[in-house]
Design a protein around this motif. Structure first.
Motif, mmCIF file in Angstrom:
data_model
loop_
_atom_site.group_PDB
_atom_site.id
_atom_site.type_symbol
_atom_site.label_atom_id
_atom_site.label_comp_id
_atom_site.label_asym_id
_atom_site.label_seq_id
_atom_site.Cartn_x
_atom_site.Cartn_y
_atom_site.Cartn_z
ATOM 1 N N LYS A 106 58.122 -28.217 99.184
ATOM 2 C CA LYS A 106 59.083 -28.352 98.085
ATOM 3 C C LYS A 106 59.490 -29.811 97.867
ATOM 4 N N VAL A 107 59.433 -30.612 98.941
ATOM 5 C CA VAL A 107 59.828 -32.025 98.824
ATOM 6 C C VAL A 107 58.877 -32.801 97.919
ATOM 7 N N PRO A 108 57.556 -32.820 98.175
ATOM 8 C CA PRO A 108 56.667 -33.547 97.254
ATOM 9 C C PRO A 108 56.608 -32.917 95.861
ATOM 10 N N MET A 109 56.806 -31.606 95.751
ATOM 11 C CA MET A 109 56.811 -30.966 94.427
ATOM 12 C C MET A 109 57.974 -31.493 93.590
ATOM 13 N N TYR A 110 59.140 -31.610 94.211
ATOM 14 C CA TYR A 110 60.327 -32.097 93.502
ATOM 15 C C TYR A 110 60.179 -33.576 93.146
ATOM 16 N N ILE A 111 59.726 -34.375 94.108
ATOM 17 C CA ILE A 111 59.620 -35.810 93.870
ATOM 18 C C ILE A 111 58.527 -36.122 92.859
ATOM 19 N N LEU A 112 57.473 -35.309 92.820
ATOM 20 C CA LEU A 112 56.432 -35.495 91.805
ATOM 21 C C LEU A 112 57.008 -35.361 90.403
ATOM 22 N N SER A 113 57.926 -34.425 90.211
ATOM 23 C CA SER A 113 58.528 -34.243 88.882
ATOM 24 C C SER A 113 59.356 -35.462 88.495
ATOM 25 N N CYS A 165 53.678 -43.446 93.995
ATOM 26 C CA CYS A 165 54.830 -42.722 94.535
ATOM 27 C C CYS A 165 54.621 -42.467 96.022
ATOM 28 N N TRP A 166 55.626 -42.811 96.805
ATOM 29 C CA TRP A 166 55.623 -42.577 98.247
ATOM 30 C C TRP A 166 56.791 -41.669 98.617
ATOM 31 N N ILE A 167 56.616 -40.940 99.714
ATOM 32 C CA ILE A 167 57.720 -40.220 100.348
ATOM 33 C C ILE A 167 57.724 -40.610 101.818
ATOM 34 N N ALA A 168 58.876 -41.025 102.322
ATOM 35 C CA ALA A 168 59.004 -41.408 103.729
ATOM 36 C C ALA A 168 60.027 -40.500 104.397
ATOM 37 N N THR A 169 59.720 -40.044 105.592
ATOM 38 C CA THR A 169 60.646 -39.203 106.345
ATOM 39 C C THR A 169 60.678 -39.636 107.803
ATOM 40 N N ASN A 170 61.807 -39.385 108.464
ATOM 41 C CA ASN A 170 61.939 -39.749 109.875
ATOM 42 C C ASN A 170 61.276 -38.739 110.800
ATOM 43 N N PHE A 225 55.833 -34.013 108.104
ATOM 44 C CA PHE A 225 55.550 -33.188 106.941
ATOM 45 C C PHE A 225 54.781 -31.937 107.383
ATOM 46 N N THR A 226 55.030 -30.828 106.703
ATOM 47 C CA THR A 226 54.242 -29.630 106.979
ATOM 48 C C THR A 226 52.834 -29.817 106.417
ATOM 49 N N THR A 227 51.915 -28.967 106.850
ATOM 50 C CA THR A 227 50.530 -29.043 106.373
ATOM 51 C C THR A 227 50.460 -28.856 104.862
ATOM 52 N N ASP A 228 51.246 -27.918 104.329
ATOM 53 C CA ASP A 228 51.253 -27.689 102.883
ATOM 54 C C ASP A 228 51.763 -28.916 102.131
ATOM 55 N N ALA A 229 52.768 -29.572 102.676
ATOM 56 C CA ALA A 229 53.307 -30.778 102.036
ATOM 57 C C ALA A 229 52.242 -31.874 102.000
ATOM 58 N N ILE A 230 51.508 -32.036 103.089
ATOM 59 C CA ILE A 230 50.441 -33.040 103.151
ATOM 60 C C ILE A 230 49.334 -32.711 102.161
ATOM 61 N N ALA A 259 48.348 -34.981 98.860
ATOM 62 C CA ALA A 259 46.992 -35.515 98.700
ATOM 63 C C ALA A 259 46.404 -35.105 97.358
ATOM 64 N N CYS A 260 46.631 -33.865 96.969
ATOM 65 C CA CYS A 260 46.117 -33.347 95.700
ATOM 66 C C CYS A 260 46.798 -34.033 94.514
ATOM 67 N N SER A 261 48.064 -34.418 94.675
ATOM 68 C CA SER A 261 48.856 -34.974 93.577
ATOM 69 C C SER A 261 48.870 -36.500 93.549
ATOM 70 N N GLY A 262 48.220 -37.128 94.532
ATOM 71 C CA GLY A 262 48.177 -38.590 94.563
ATOM 72 C C GLY A 262 49.428 -39.232 95.119
ATOM 73 N N ILE A 263 50.248 -38.464 95.837
ATOM 74 C CA ILE A 263 51.461 -39.008 96.457
ATOM 75 C C ILE A 263 51.126 -39.496 97.867
ATOM 76 N N LYS A 264 51.646 -40.653 98.221
ATOM 77 C CA LYS A 264 51.429 -41.195 99.554
ATOM 78 C C LYS A 264 52.585 -40.804 100.466
ATOM 79 N N LEU A 265 52.251 -40.486 101.705
ATOM 80 C CA LEU A 265 53.257 -40.028 102.667
ATOM 81 C C LEU A 265 53.350 -40.978 103.852
ATOM 82 N N LEU A 266 54.553 -41.096 104.391
ATOM 83 C CA LEU A 266 54.791 -41.882 105.593
ATOM 84 C C LEU A 266 55.811 -41.142 106.448
#
Length: 276
Positions: free
Chosen positions: A145-152, A174-179, A182-187, A191-198
């Motif tokens: 839900k986190v990358p879905m929301y931030i993608l919008s 677009c990047w998302i950073a968390t301490n 991420f769950t497998t679905d979030a990753i 990846a499918c949406s072109g969002i970078k994760l850290l």
């Protein structure tokens, strides 16, 4: 032997995993072997991994403060909460260390609504927005839900000109950073949406953990020679990275730390920030 993980699950005690985490502190093999020997004698059926960590941390600290500081890294990043404001500053510092221009807490008008962006970075004429997700619980994970929301939010901002670094900027990443993690679905969704994760452990070869060990980006909350209250005062003064204290030791005097303690703290920082 079974031990209890942070999630409450019963798992096998893994001395090799513990060995790797101890070695990541920079302690020598002989020191690590000695600590493992002592811990093995103290571990019992059902002990929590948190208690094992506390025992290991205490033994490392007796050997060298800066080893314990490195070992304390994940907990130290957790101490950049609870609101996540200092975590946002920490993420900004990471990108600054990689030669990005950085702006924080910028409100931008999208095509539909306005958005407050945690961090904006620019490098090689490319501008990225970074949204930071801080979890108070160390067991929590950022789900899909986190990358879905931030993608919008990104989609509302990325086709509009903004005045940030110049008079006419376009956000192209677009990047998302968390301490935490991420769950497998979030990753998969990112990846499918072109969002970078850290995150703490993602991507595997360039995670927050890896960046720390490689570039000495230890937060000031790692330090073992200052109290929690003193750490909070330093954060409030804008001292986010421990290494900043080597160039600005007067910050320690500013929060009423004695000259003798300042000397000990700077010594710990100097040893901590010898990257290996």
């Amino acid at each position: 032997m079974k031990v209890k993980s942070q999630t409450g699950d019963s798992v096998d005690f893994d001395p090799e995993k513990l060995r790797r985490s101890l070695l990541s502190s920079g302690a020598s093999m002989s020191v690590v072997d000695d600590i493992l020997q002592r811990l093995t004698e103290e571990v019992y059926e059902g002990i929590t991994t948190r208690n094992i960590y506390k025992k290991a941390y205490s033994l490392l600290k007796k050997n060298a403060n800066f080893h314990a500081a490195r070992y304390n890294l994940k907990t130290a990043i957790h101490l950049l909460g609870p609101t996540g404001f200092y975590f946002e500053q920490y993420i900004a510092k990471i990108f600054e260390s990689e030669k990005y221009e950085v702006k924080m807490n910028v409100t931008l008008q999208g095509r539909c609504v306005s958005h407050e962006v945690d961090v904006l970075v620019k490098k090689n004429d490319r501008i990225a927005m970074i949204e930071c997700k801080f979890h108070v619980s160390q067991e929590a994970a950022s789900d899909v839900k986190v990358p879905m929301y931030i993608l919008s939010r990104y989609n509302d901002l990325n086709q509009v000109n903004h005045k940030v670094f110049s008079q006419k900027d376009e956000i192209s990443e677009c990047w998302i950073a968390t301490n935490n993690r991420f769950t497998t679905d979030a990753i998969d969704f990112a990846a499918c949406s072109g969002i970078k994760l850290l995150s703490w452990d993602y991507p595997k070869d360039n995670s927050i953990k890896v960046k720390n060990y490689r570039d000495c980006l230890y937060p000031v909350t790692c330090l073992t020679t200052i109290t929690l209250a003193e750490k909070e005062k330093l954060l409030a003064l804008g001292v986010i990275l421990a290494r900043d204290l080597t160039t600005s030791p007067e910050r320690l005097a500013q929060i009423k730390i004695s000259p003798k303690r300042v000397k000990n703290i700077v010594k710990e920082v100097t040893e901590l920030c010898k990257c290996f």
